[in-house]
Design an enzyme around this catalytic site. Structure first.
Site: not given
Length: 382
Positions: A234-235
């Site tokens: 994930r970012h």
């Protein structure tokens, strides 16, 4: 030169590079110069030459490790401790625009080939050095390979999932980014020389190069004073921006703003999320990313990856399949951008630098055999 291969043309046409680099980070940098038209003479030590000639995998008897970063170069074996070979080398330096080396700092000095000594012979010489930690600082003499630098730069500690161990980036990122910076440094110094008439010493460190690639990890440290934890795919600052499971395979969805999130909610039938205070803004979504991911994956589990790839793309939301290397190489985009070429009868990565007015040939000269051009080069520089 191999048959049916056009002469090299590029913005560095006429530039002579004497390449003392070995293994990966230096040869990767000088390879870019070669691809863009420079004449690159690779000097290899007696014996087996560049260490990578002994590394697998092999195709048609050639090491791909060596061939991928040495195509189009000329090879000569020189013993730089031998008086006669030293004369050949110094004659090359007198004519050269660039000399590149990636020995441990101090090695060239001991040979009598420091920047000061060679620039006295050729004041216009660009002398490029690439090493683990650079030519200054307390770790200048510390030995390094890519994994050493990944371990010490912080990039390995921040790669992986929270419940898993640190993970090496799946390519030799520290070697490769240092090679890119070596290329950039050389190109910049050549440009500056056009105005000043003087050469320069380009000093590149794999450690510095990797730190410059940390991006989010360094942002987190600067913002909080603490090292970031591992967060998987994930970012850290945008959500939903992750890999998501569907009925059969994983896909990647990237919503970088509220508008894209709204479009995603419409297409996966989760409009109620738009009024949910946990997800109203990007900051809210990042704080509650685990809950949001669970909701999205619950919806995606009803259909196949191919179904969602079509629907989400049609809605204008960035989405992509997870491809393996084989699948990526077979993409029409790879073909259209000429990123899988043939050199010496072997497939390898193409040149990613596309410049209008210069050709980007599909078939290029392969990597040289050890000392393949030795006799001719000795005659030329005697």
């Amino acid at each position: 030169m191999e048959k049916n291969i056009p002469a090299r043309k590029g913005p560095f046409d006429g530039v002579l590079v004497i390449d003392l680099t070995h293994v990966l980070n230096g040869p990767f940098g000088t390879q870019m110069l070669c691809d863009l038209g420079a004449r690159v003479i690779k000097i290899e030590p007696p014996g087996h030459g560049d260490d990578t000639r002994t590394y697998g995998p092999y195709v048609k008897g050639q090491s791909l490790y060596y061939s991928f970063v040495n195509r189009g170069k000329e090879s000569i074996v020189l013993n730089l401790k031998d008086d006669h070979d030293r004369v050949i080398f110094l004659n090359m330096i007198k004519e050269a625009d660039v000399v590149a080396e990636n020995f441990r700092p101090g090695t060239m000095d001991k040979l009598g080939f420091s920047y000061e000594e060679l620039s006295a012979i050729n004041p216009r010489l660009i002398y490029a050095s690439s090493s683990g930690f650079g030519h200054t600082g307390p770790l200048a003499d510390f030995p390094a390979y890519d994994t050493i630098i990944q371990a010490m730069s912080g990039i390995m500690m921040e790669t992986g999932f929270p419940d898993g161990p640190p993970v090496r980036v799946g390519t030799s990122i520290s070697d490769l980014c240092a090679g890119v910076y070596m290329f950039c440094g050389i190109a910049s110094a050549l440009y500056a020389r056009e105005k000043s008439g003087q050469g320069a010493h380009v000093d590149i460190a794999m450690f510095d190069s990797t730190i410059s690639f940390l991006e989010h990890g360094l942002m987190a440290y600067v913002a909080t004073g603490k090292a970031p934890g591992r967060i998987g795919n994930r970012h850290p600052y945008m959500s939903p921006f992750d890999v998501f499971g569907t009925k059969d395979k994983h896909i990647t969805i990237c919503c970088g703003n509220d508008s894209l999130f709204t479009k995603l909610c419409h297409v996966i039938d989760t409009d109620s999320l738009l009024e949910d205070p946990r997800f109203c803004t990007n900051i809210d979504r990042v704080k509650n990313q685990a809950e949001l991911k669970s909701i999205i994956e619950d919806k995606l589990s009803a259909q196949s990856a191919d179904y969602w790839l079509d629907k989400i793309d049609e809605a204008g939301v960035p989405v992509a399949p997870l491809l393996n290397v084989s699948e990526a190489m077979q993409l029409p985009q790879t073909e259209a951008r000429n990123m899988l070429i043939e050199a010496g009868g072997i497939q390898m990565p193409g040149n990613p630098i596309k410049i209008s007015g210069y050709s980007d040939p599909k078939i290029r000269v392969g990597a040289p055999e050890l000392n393949e051009h030795g006799d001719n080069l000795r005659k030329e520089f005697s």
